[in-house]
Design a protein around this motif. Structure first.
Motif, mmCIF file in Angstrom:
data_model
loop_
_atom_site.group_PDB
_atom_site.id
_atom_site.type_symbol
_atom_site.label_atom_id
_atom_site.label_comp_id
_atom_site.label_asym_id
_atom_site.label_seq_id
_atom_site.Cartn_x
_atom_site.Cartn_y
_atom_site.Cartn_z
ATOM 1 N N VAL A 19 0.845 -1.205 0.000
ATOM 2 C CA VAL A 19 0.000 0.000 0.000
ATOM 3 C C VAL A 19 0.876 1.250 0.000
ATOM 4 O O VAL A 19 0.609 2.216 -0.727
ATOM 5 C CB VAL A 19 -0.953 -0.020 1.219
ATOM 6 C CG1 VAL A 19 -1.707 1.289 1.318
ATOM 7 C CG2 VAL A 19 -1.919 -1.183 1.109
ATOM 8 N N VAL A 20 1.972 1.220 0.783
ATOM 9 C CA VAL A 20 2.879 2.372 0.810
ATOM 10 C C VAL A 20 3.495 2.585 -0.565
ATOM 11 O O VAL A 20 3.588 3.712 -1.056
ATOM 12 C CB VAL A 20 3.977 2.160 1.879
ATOM 13 C CG1 VAL A 20 5.003 3.268 1.808
ATOM 14 C CG2 VAL A 20 3.363 2.084 3.255
ATOM 15 N N LEU A 22 2.218 1.802 -3.405
ATOM 16 C CA LEU A 22 1.170 2.363 -4.273
ATOM 17 C C LEU A 22 1.063 3.868 -4.080
ATOM 18 O O LEU A 22 0.826 4.612 -5.023
ATOM 19 C CB LEU A 22 -0.183 1.734 -3.932
ATOM 20 C CG LEU A 22 -0.634 0.507 -4.691
ATOM 21 C CD1 LEU A 22 -2.060 0.175 -4.319
ATOM 22 C CD2 LEU A 22 -0.532 0.724 -6.189
ATOM 23 N N ALA A 23 1.266 4.292 -2.825
ATOM 24 C CA ALA A 23 1.086 5.704 -2.508
ATOM 25 C C ALA A 23 2.153 6.570 -3.168
ATOM 26 O O ALA A 23 1.981 7.787 -3.267
ATOM 27 C CB ALA A 23 1.100 5.906 -0.997
ATOM 28 N N THR A 24 3.264 5.974 -3.647
ATOM 29 C CA THR A 24 4.265 6.807 -4.304
ATOM 30 C C THR A 24 3.785 7.292 -5.659
ATOM 31 O O THR A 24 4.386 8.185 -6.241
ATOM 32 C CB THR A 24 5.586 6.030 -4.520
ATOM 33 O OG1 THR A 24 5.312 4.898 -5.333
ATOM 34 C CG2 THR A 24 6.195 5.596 -3.205
ATOM 35 N N GLY A 25 2.715 6.688 -6.153
ATOM 36 C CA GLY A 25 2.046 7.249 -7.324
ATOM 37 C C GLY A 25 2.742 6.983 -8.640
ATOM 38 O O GLY A 25 3.176 5.868 -8.898
ATOM 39 N N ALA A 33 9.757 4.007 -5.378
ATOM 40 C CA ALA A 33 8.868 2.843 -5.276
ATOM 41 C C ALA A 33 9.691 1.567 -5.210
ATOM 42 O O ALA A 33 9.404 0.665 -4.422
ATOM 43 C CB ALA A 33 7.916 2.803 -6.474
ATOM 44 N N GLN A 114 2.763 0.201 -9.210
ATOM 45 C CA GLN A 114 1.675 -0.784 -9.213
ATOM 46 C C GLN A 114 2.229 -2.200 -9.324
ATOM 47 O O GLN A 114 1.720 -3.128 -8.706
ATOM 48 C CB GLN A 114 0.705 -0.500 -10.370
ATOM 49 C CG GLN A 114 -0.090 0.775 -10.163
ATOM 50 C CD GLN A 114 -1.150 0.964 -11.230
ATOM 51 O OE1 GLN A 114 -1.359 0.134 -12.090
ATOM 52 N NE2 GLN A 114 -1.841 2.091 -11.170
ATOM 53 N N ALA A 117 3.779 -3.159 -5.957
ATOM 54 C CA ALA A 117 2.727 -3.296 -4.949
ATOM 55 C C ALA A 117 1.946 -4.590 -5.164
ATOM 56 O O ALA A 117 1.625 -5.300 -4.207
ATOM 57 C CB ALA A 117 1.792 -2.100 -5.006
ATOM 58 N N TRP B 370 -6.851 6.124 -9.190
ATOM 59 C CA TRP B 370 -7.683 5.983 -7.998
ATOM 60 C C TRP B 370 -9.092 5.528 -8.363
ATOM 61 O O TRP B 370 -9.630 4.592 -7.787
ATOM 62 C CB TRP B 370 -7.708 7.310 -7.231
ATOM 63 C CG TRP B 370 -8.552 7.288 -6.005
ATOM 64 C CD1 TRP B 370 -9.622 8.084 -5.737
ATOM 65 C CD2 TRP B 370 -8.400 6.441 -4.842
ATOM 66 N NE1 TRP B 370 -10.145 7.783 -4.510
ATOM 67 C CE2 TRP B 370 -9.412 6.780 -3.934
ATOM 68 C CE3 TRP B 370 -7.515 5.419 -4.509
ATOM 69 C CZ2 TRP B 370 -9.571 6.136 -2.707
ATOM 70 C CZ3 TRP B 370 -7.670 4.781 -3.289
ATOM 71 C CH2 TRP B 370 -8.676 5.136 -2.409
ATOM 72 N N SER B 453 -15.194 7.717 -3.242
ATOM 73 C CA SER B 453 -14.108 7.083 -2.484
ATOM 74 C C SER B 453 -14.671 6.359 -1.272
ATOM 75 O O SER B 453 -14.285 5.213 -0.981
ATOM 76 C CB SER B 453 -13.098 8.131 -2.030
ATOM 77 O OG SER B 453 -12.643 8.868 -3.127
#
Lengths: 494, 481
Positions: A19-20, A22-25, A33, A114, A117, B370, B453
């Motif tokens: 999840v972390v 993924l948060a790097t985008g 990442a 992605q 992750a 998202w 969301s």
């Protein structure tokens, strides 16, 4: 501080790391990442170490047990625990995850976060499969792991990836849905419990056992995969990215075999004895027929995929011989195949990254251009062929010995793999590595770098170590296997 | 009737909603087009107020009121709270969509709230009269909502179809009710159940009555073979209306079915169970197979709804408290998923563009990771893959079916849900594996994004910890039967 919840850590650390990541985008943060993914995978491996150091090899009882209320309405618990059968598999999975992250380091340039992750989350879910002692919890992990794998094959796979991903998903779902119905049936038969150990003690009539046997056999047989429900595997392997192939071969196939030991044999012992001939027959077909199919493959990944099916045939064969040697041989074969198939897929990945082809005919003469790689590849090819002193030999040898005790013909047919296995692996090796360079592109191929040497080197140590001294592995599983066998020997007919 | 005033107290939320609708109607007539937001805000206030009243007077045991026409029990209260939540989400999701299409008018809010009132009456009815009254109030509001986009021939056609077939179904329902009345001599569900449990000589009229009632209920749920209206109405109606029709009324229809079959005709379970088995199997089969052939997402969801209603019927046909509880859980989860699915279409639509083709979801992961992730959760939930909550909904109804010994039915259900998994996977495939078709930026208001969301994450959170919602359903059913 976390002493009571090691298994939870083993499951949730990789998932949270995922999840972390993924948060790097977006791909702008790809290096970040990658490093977070590596840290997460290593942390996931480190938290699994206490499972080894704290493991009591003298008991078959579940260890590191955690039991918390989860869904009281249906009497489902968050119930985790490992024995000598599941503990090595968790370790194998956590270990392979680290390799997969490193293997995808440079190769994957698109949607890196992605990709990483998905692998981390899947790793946590697979650990959950091996640790779950509650039917519903098991099912949630068992199905949940399909989602990341579906995305891995579909997003980063080869040209025909969509077909392969959907086929893989629907195939495995078909089996698991019937298993779900069986689990609900067991829930009512056991007086309202989803506890797997309670199910082990539930008496069941022969008809119910037989029907459930086929439902579970489909669920786990598809995953193993057994002939004739194996056809998804070559497609999935060929289309998956290298990391996906590694995880598929090294881990997900083991989930199916693990299901035999945790569900089919102990819950349905009478049907298992009654129908052992059926599974043995399927296993022998896998060993012989799929071995021959592997011989004619032009695509290296397909060849290794078919060889995986043949090797897993040994595992199921060993399990249905109902003797300790067969079971331990099957388990050793599972772990060994985890190392060897992972290594072979990584080797193919190394070649694919340079030439963008998996066809055997496009290669030839690699020995002169990539000597270090050729040496590693040689070792793993030999292990795949079952050469003594490699891990591949130990499991096959134990299963063949066990088969001799039961029926000479089983052993004889199974032993043909020593010939076909050597034939398809070494013939491929010869065509790829030896000979003169015919393809001009091969001329330009560089030998492997430090990162690849590290990956293959670690696996080489595992393959040789297990081949030369398998005792630590068999010690861990021995008591669990003996006690489980004793349980399976008892009839559960009412 | 000394305590006649107190008798109204259990119906306070209904009375409050009615008063507020009338108020909104009057106020909206007085303001000009630029100030429609007043009606929007007032509608949300109405929902919040009704929720407050329902929670404040939450009943722990059934209370009959209004001379036996109305019942206030935990089942009704829980369902009403979910109705408020669903309608509120519909309003938030559809605001931008309506504004861009000139539908942002007082009528929409008034009709939505009248429909809500009809549903509230339905879930609280303990009498054939109130059941029918609530149903008609809901249906008439929905017909008008579908037709609200006057210049769209498709919407008008859909409204006509909906109206004609709906009137037919209401007729069948009334006919069945009158037959049951002829046998039992009562329209009140409680008296009826009492009478029937003692046995009756009039088997044939009773069974005929049940057949017509089941047909009427099946029509309202959209179960095969009474499903013809569903795809056309879902497809033809403006998406905001489809969102409404596809979510809250299913909750009310569930209550309707359980009130009649589970409470009034409880003792006749042997009669209606086999009818529901046929309806359920046909719905799951036709819904899942026909959905594969659709290229329009709204139509696909329509067929998927049909299959979901088939699954929900599995819970009801078990005829046990655990069965009704599982069906209730299923329908609440379904409403949540349906909201998310249609909400996503609304979110991706913009002025002059409807994102209702499957192709419009191509490459969504590149455009908005998202939103793609939320849609992924919704799709896996609809397919019944854990860890999304849809899995537990399927698990619960399958459990109810196996409990009554219908293992074969559970096997049929899971095999058909495997067929269903294919078209949900296809959406995921479009979003993740394909390159985008449409590269225009996604414009959506922050509040709609926020609700989306919350909606998507609720699917995941309830999937990891399903206990609270499952327990609510079990307790509500347990305390009301």
């Amino acid at each position: 501080m976390f002493g009571q919840s090691i298994l939870s850590l083993v499951i949730w650390v990789p998932i949270l790391a995922g999840v972390v990541v993924l948060a790097t985008g977006s791909d702008r943060n790809a290096p970040l990442a990658r490093w977070i993914a590596l840290a997460g995978a290593l942390l996931g491996l480190i938290v699994a170490f206490p499972l080894v150091s704290g493991f009591d090899t003298g008991t078959s009882a579940m260890q590191f047990v955690e039991k918390r209320e989860w869904i009281p309405v249906i009497n489902a618990f968050y119930h985790l625990g490992v024995d000598g059968i599941s503990m090595p598999l968790i370790l194998l999975n956590s270990f392979i995850t680290v390799l997969v992250v490193i293997a995808g380091w440079q190769v994957i340039q698109d949607k890196v976060a992605q990709y990483m992750a998905a692998f981390l989350i899947m790793s946590g879910l697979i650990n959950g499969v091996f640790a779950a002692l509650d039917g519903i919890l098991f099912y949630v992990f068992f199905e949940g792991m399909l989602i990341p794998l579906y995305l891995i094959i579909g997003v980063w796979g080869g040209p025909n990836r969509v077909y392969a991903a959907i086929k893989f998903f629907l195939y495995t779902l078909l089996g698991s849905l019937l298993m779900l119905v069986s689990m609900i049936y067991l829930y009512f038969q056991s007086g309202g419990s989803f506890d797997i150990q309670t199910w082990h003690a539930t008496t069941l009539g022969m008809t119910a056992q037989t029907l459930m046997f086929f439902a579970f056999l489909l669920a786990f047989g598809v995953k193993v995969p057994m002939w004739p429900v194996h056809t998804w595997l070559p497609d999935a392997h060929v289309e998956a990215p290298t990391g996906g192939s590694v995880v598929l071969a090294a881990i997900t196939l083991k989930v199916g075999a693990y299901g035999f030991l945790r569900f089919i044999l102990p819950i349905l012992p009478d049907a298992s004895h009654e129908l052992a001939w059926f599974v043995i027959m399927l296993s022998l077909i896998a060993v012989v027929y799929i071995g021959l199919v592997a011989l004619v493959q032009a695509d290296m990944k397909k060849l290794i995929a078919y060889s995986s099916i043949a090797h897993m045939g040994f595992v199921t064969l060993g399990f249905f011989l109902f003797n300790p040697l067969g079971w331990e041989g099957g388990l050793v074969q599972m772990i060994s195949h985890g190392f060897v198939s992972a290594a072979l897929f990584l080797c193919i990945g190394v070649m694919y990254d340079r030439l963008h082809s998996r066809q055997i005919k496009d290669y030839g003469g690699l020995a002169s251009k990539m000597p270090v790689f050729a040496a590693f590849f040689m070792l793993f090819a030999m292990a795949n062929a079952g050469l003594p002193a490699t891990s591949g030999f130990v499991g096959e040898f134990m299963v063949i010995m066990a088969a001799t005790q039961v029926n000479f013909w089983y052993a004889l047919i199974a032993a043909t793999t020593l010939i076909t296995g050597a034939a398809y692996t070494l013939w491929m090796y010869k065509r790829v590595v030896f000979g003169s360079v015919t393809n001009p592109k091969v001329e330009a191929m560089r030998d492997i770098g430090a990162r690849e040497i590290l990956l293959l080197g670690v696996l080489a140590v595992c393959v040789l170590g297990m081949g030369l001294y398998p005792k630590p592995f068999t010690d861990v599983m021995h008591v669990s296997v003996i006690d489980l066998l004793a349980h399976v020997a008892q009839s559960k007919l009412p | 009737m000394r305590d006649s005033l107190i008798q109204f107290a259990p119906a306070l939320p209904e009375i409050f909603v009615l008063a507020m609708v009338s108020l909104i109607l009057v106020i909206d007539a007085a303001v000009d087009d630029g100030k429609r937001t007043i009606a929007y805000v007032l509608s949300l206030v109405t929902l919040a107020g009704a929720a407050f009243l329902t929670v404040r007077d939450f009943s722990t045991m059934p209370v009959l009121a209004l001379g036996g026409l109305f019942i206030d029990d935990p089942l009704a209260d829980v369902l009403k709270l979910f109705l408020y939540l669903t309608v509120a989400a519909v309003l938030v999701y559809s605001r931008d969509y309506l504004r861009e299409r000139g539908l942002y008018k007082g009528e929409f809010f008034v009709l939505s709230l009248f429909a809500l009132l009809g549903m509230m009456v339905m879930v609280s009815a303990s009498h054939f009269l109130t059941l029918y009254l609530g149903l008609e109030l809901l249906s008439l509001s929905l017909y008008a909502m579908v037709a609200l986009q006057r210049d769209s021939s498709m919407a008008t056609e859909a409204a006509m179809k909906y109206f004609v077939l709906g009137a037919l179904a209401s007729g069948m329902l009334l006919y069945g009710m009158s037959m049951v009345y002829g046998v039992t001599g009562s329209l009140a569900l409680g008296d009826m159940a009492q009478m029937l449990s003692d046995g009756t000589d009039l088997r044939i009229p009773l069974v005929f009555g049940i057949v017509f009632i089941v047909a009427g209920v099946a029509f309202k749920l959209g179960a095969v073979p009474f499903h013809m209206w569903v795809p056309d109405v879902y497809h033809g109606a403006p998406t905001a209306m489809t969102l409404f029709i596809g979510s809250a009324p299913k909750i009310a229809a569930f209550a309707f079915a359980v009130r009649i079959l589970g409470q009034g005709l409880e003792s006749q379970v042997a009669e209606w169970r086999d009818m529901l088995v046929i309806l359920a199997v046909l719905s799951m089969a036709v819904g899942n197979i026909a959905a594969i052939a659709q290229s329009n997402l709204k139509r696909m969801f329509a067929y998927s709804t049909i299959s979901h209603m088939g699954f929900m019927l599995l819970g009801i046909l078990a005829g046990s408290q655990s069965g009704y509880g599982s069906a209730m859980f299923y329908v609440l989860v379904y409403a949540l998923m349906s909201l998310g699915g249609f909400g996503m279409i609304l979110l991706l639509s913009r002025a002059g563009f409807e994102a209702d083709q499957l192709d419009d979801f191509r490459g969504l992961n590149r455009r908005s990771p998202w939103l793609a992730f939320l849609m992924l959760l919704l799709m896996f939930s609809m397919a019944g893959i854990p860890p999304a909550v849809g899995f537990y909904a399927k698990l619960a109804v399958l459990q109810a079916v196996v409990e009554i010994g219908y293992v074969w039915l559970a096997v049929v259900a899971v095999l058909l849900s495997l067929v269903g998994a294919f078209y949900y996977l296809r959406i995921v495939k479009l979003m993740y594996f394909d390159a985008p078709h449409d590269t225009a930026p996604i414009v959506a208001s922050p509040d709609a994004r926020l609700i989306m969301s919350a909606n998507g994450l609720a699917i995941l959170a309830l999937g990891i910890l399903p206990q609270p919602l499952m327990a609510i359903c079990v307790h509500a059913i347990g305390a009301s039967f």
